[in-house]
Design an enzyme around this catalytic site. Sequence first.
Site, short mmCIF file in Angstrom:
data_model
loop_
_atom_site.label_atom_id
_atom_site.label_comp_id
_atom_site.label_asym_id
_atom_site.label_seq_id
_atom_site.Cartn_x
_atom_site.Cartn_y
_atom_site.Cartn_z
N SER A 127 0.63 -0.90 0.31
CA SER A 127 -0.49 0.33 -0.12
C SER A 127 0.69 1.26 0.10
O SER A 127 1.71 1.34 0.16
CB SER A 127 -1.25 0.07 1.98
OG SER A 127 -1.25 1.07 1.51
N LYS A 181 -4.91 -6.07 3.69
CA LYS A 181 -4.47 -5.19 2.55
C LYS A 181 -6.32 -4.92 2.28
O LYS A 181 -6.48 -3.94 1.72
CB LYS A 181 -3.79 -5.59 1.75
CG LYS A 181 -3.74 -4.85 0.23
CD LYS A 181 -3.28 -3.37 0.33
CE LYS A 181 -2.84 -2.05 0.17
NZ LYS A 181 -3.23 -2.07 -1.27
N HIS A 184 -7.77 -2.67 4.77
CA HIS A 184 -7.53 -2.02 4.83
C HIS A 184 -7.90 -0.77 3.68
O HIS A 184 -7.94 0.02 3.50
CB HIS A 184 -5.52 -2.00 4.20
CG HIS A 184 -4.95 -0.53 4.34
ND1 HIS A 184 -4.95 -0.18 3.04
CD2 HIS A 184 -3.86 -0.02 4.33
CE1 HIS A 184 -4.85 0.90 2.55
NE2 HIS A 184 -3.64 0.78 3.44
N ASN A 185 -7.93 -1.83 2.78
CA ASN A 185 -8.88 -1.20 1.80
C ASN A 185 -10.43 -0.83 1.34
O ASN A 185 -10.79 0.70 1.28
CB ASN A 185 -9.24 -1.75 0.30
CG ASN A 185 -7.02 -1.31 -0.13
OD1 ASN A 185 -6.15 -1.25 -0.35
ND2 ASN A 185 -7.68 -1.43 -1.94
N GLU A 188 -10.15 2.46 3.68
CA GLU A 188 -9.79 3.22 3.57
C GLU A 188 -10.64 4.36 2.66
O GLU A 188 -10.97 5.15 2.80
CB GLU A 188 -8.71 3.02 2.88
CG GLU A 188 -8.03 3.61 0.92
CD GLU A 188 -7.37 3.10 -0.16
OE1 GLU A 188 -6.12 2.92 -0.01
OE2 GLU A 188 -8.13 3.56 -1.26
C1 6PG Z 1 -2.99 1.55 -1.71
C2 6PG Z 1 -4.68 2.04 -2.44
C3 6PG Z 1 -4.96 0.56 -3.91
C4 6PG Z 1 -5.40 0.86 -3.99
C5 6PG Z 1 -6.78 2.49 -4.81
C6 6PG Z 1 -7.13 2.46 -5.60
O1 6PG Z 1 -3.22 1.06 -0.34
O2 6PG Z 1 -1.85 1.49 -2.28
O3 6PG Z 1 -5.15 0.92 -1.53
O4 6PG Z 1 -3.94 -0.46 -3.66
O5 6PG Z 1 -5.63 0.42 -5.44
O6 6PG Z 1 -6.20 3.25 -4.07
O7 6PG Z 1 -8.83 1.73 -5.39
P1 6PG Z 1 -10.06 1.99 -5.57
O8 6PG Z 1 -10.20 1.65 -7.01
O9 6PG Z 1 -10.97 0.61 -5.52
O10 6PG Z 1 -9.81 3.27 -5.39
#
Ligand code: 6PG
Length: 467
Positions: A127, A181, A184-185, A188
């Site tokens: 990430s 991960k 995490h997303n 996010e």
């Molecule tokens: C990271 C992000 C990355 C992710 C993008 C776009 O941790 O660096 O999570 O892995 O792919 O941020 O994600 P989305 O297109 O689903 O918003």
Amino acid sequence: MSKSEIGLIGLGTMGSALALNIAEKGFDIAVFNRTTSVTREFVAEAGDLGPRITPTETLVDFVAAIAEPRAIILMVPAGQPVDDQIAALQPLIGPQDLIIDAGNANFHDTNRRMRSLPTPFLGIGVSGGEEGARHGPAIMGGGPRPHWDRVAHILTAIAAKFRDTPCADWMGEEGAGHFVKAVHNGIEYADMQLIAETYGLMRDGLGMAAKQIGEVFSQWNAGPLQSYLVEISGKVAAVIDDATNAPLLDVIVDAAGQKGTGRWTVIEAQHLAAAIPVIEAAVVARNISSRIEERAALQAVFGAGPTAIAPDDLSSEVMEQAMICGKILCYDQGFRMMKAASGEFGWNLQAPAIARVWREGCIIRSAMLDDMASAFTEDPDRSLMAAPFFARQIAATHAALRKVVSVAALHGIAVPAHAAALAYFDAMRTARGTANMIQGQRDFFGLHGFARLDDGTSGNHGPWARD
Ligand code: 6PG
């Protein structure tokens, strides 16, 4: 010519950045990309790092350029391309050669690959976007521990550092790294949604201009909400568009994209019976955001939602506190989900290690994560809501969360992530809930039975069972 210590396939944005990072940390690296011109451009632009990089134009040359037993990082799009790349490599590599999938794989795919491949395999979540990959990402490793140990010196060297501690660690067996991960997303998405909702309250309720809103986020970034996402939100809001001279935010279409990792988290939460309503709300909000025409048509039917909020009714401090509360509750959900997965899959995920890895490099990095790492180090089995430090913060901020949700509701402003956090808080701190009614209904129509409070017996039925 001496052989490279590691190889990397896939010189897209993330792959190139990661390869340069590896070379910069002093490791010789062989690289391969399906389109040869991309490899040539990459090496031409590698500058001082060029001597550490061995460009190759066939998979056979690529494999031959790496010292045995080989370690090969895949940075290709998740899904079928990973399977295709692995299939192409298999006949060329030896039984001890290690393939490392560093893309955003679905952890079920990682589990499958780990079980079915004849050669060693690791799945690592990386990430931090391009900047992170180039100068220090957070790395969440999954797979057999001895495989991780083989490459840990490289992965910790390239990772972000939080006060000298590398933000790279082994999370657990199988797809544990890709699972962490994905969570995490999901978080996010939720962090981003809480910020976007607060932006909406300021823009549509309080009538603030993008520049002012950016200043508020920048101020908050100096306090308890300090985080990469609040910081960049302040920066995004401050930018003026060259073409229109208007704030850039005002010309960006309000439809959010998604590659699917947040959705995977929500789907997996349902399988695990884990409650992650703030993350769910964030995914749903993205889904709704893309239905632009439908929203415009319904606004024509019902009128626009937002009405003006009097500044006295909603202060910046209250919005800040509400976001603090929503954020803690969201992380409480994410960590509980990982605990549920750990039990279900037998992974022994370590909450303190996860919080430590997330402190730097990744997209959700924040000051609060250091406090979370401390809270879990004190007691890894306790939820964040029950950890004294965070319990005090929730106690001090939940009234503000309630205020934000109620003011937003009265003024027709959608704040689904805040509302989900508040409902979660109210449900979780209510000893006697309302599911007794659900159980009564289930027994009435299906004789599913219920437990009694008075004598502790289960399998009881109501009088309707005698009819
Ligand atoms: C990271 C992000 C990355 C992710 C993008 C776009 O941790 O660096 O999570 O892995 O792919 O941020 O994600 P989305 O297109 O689903 O918003």
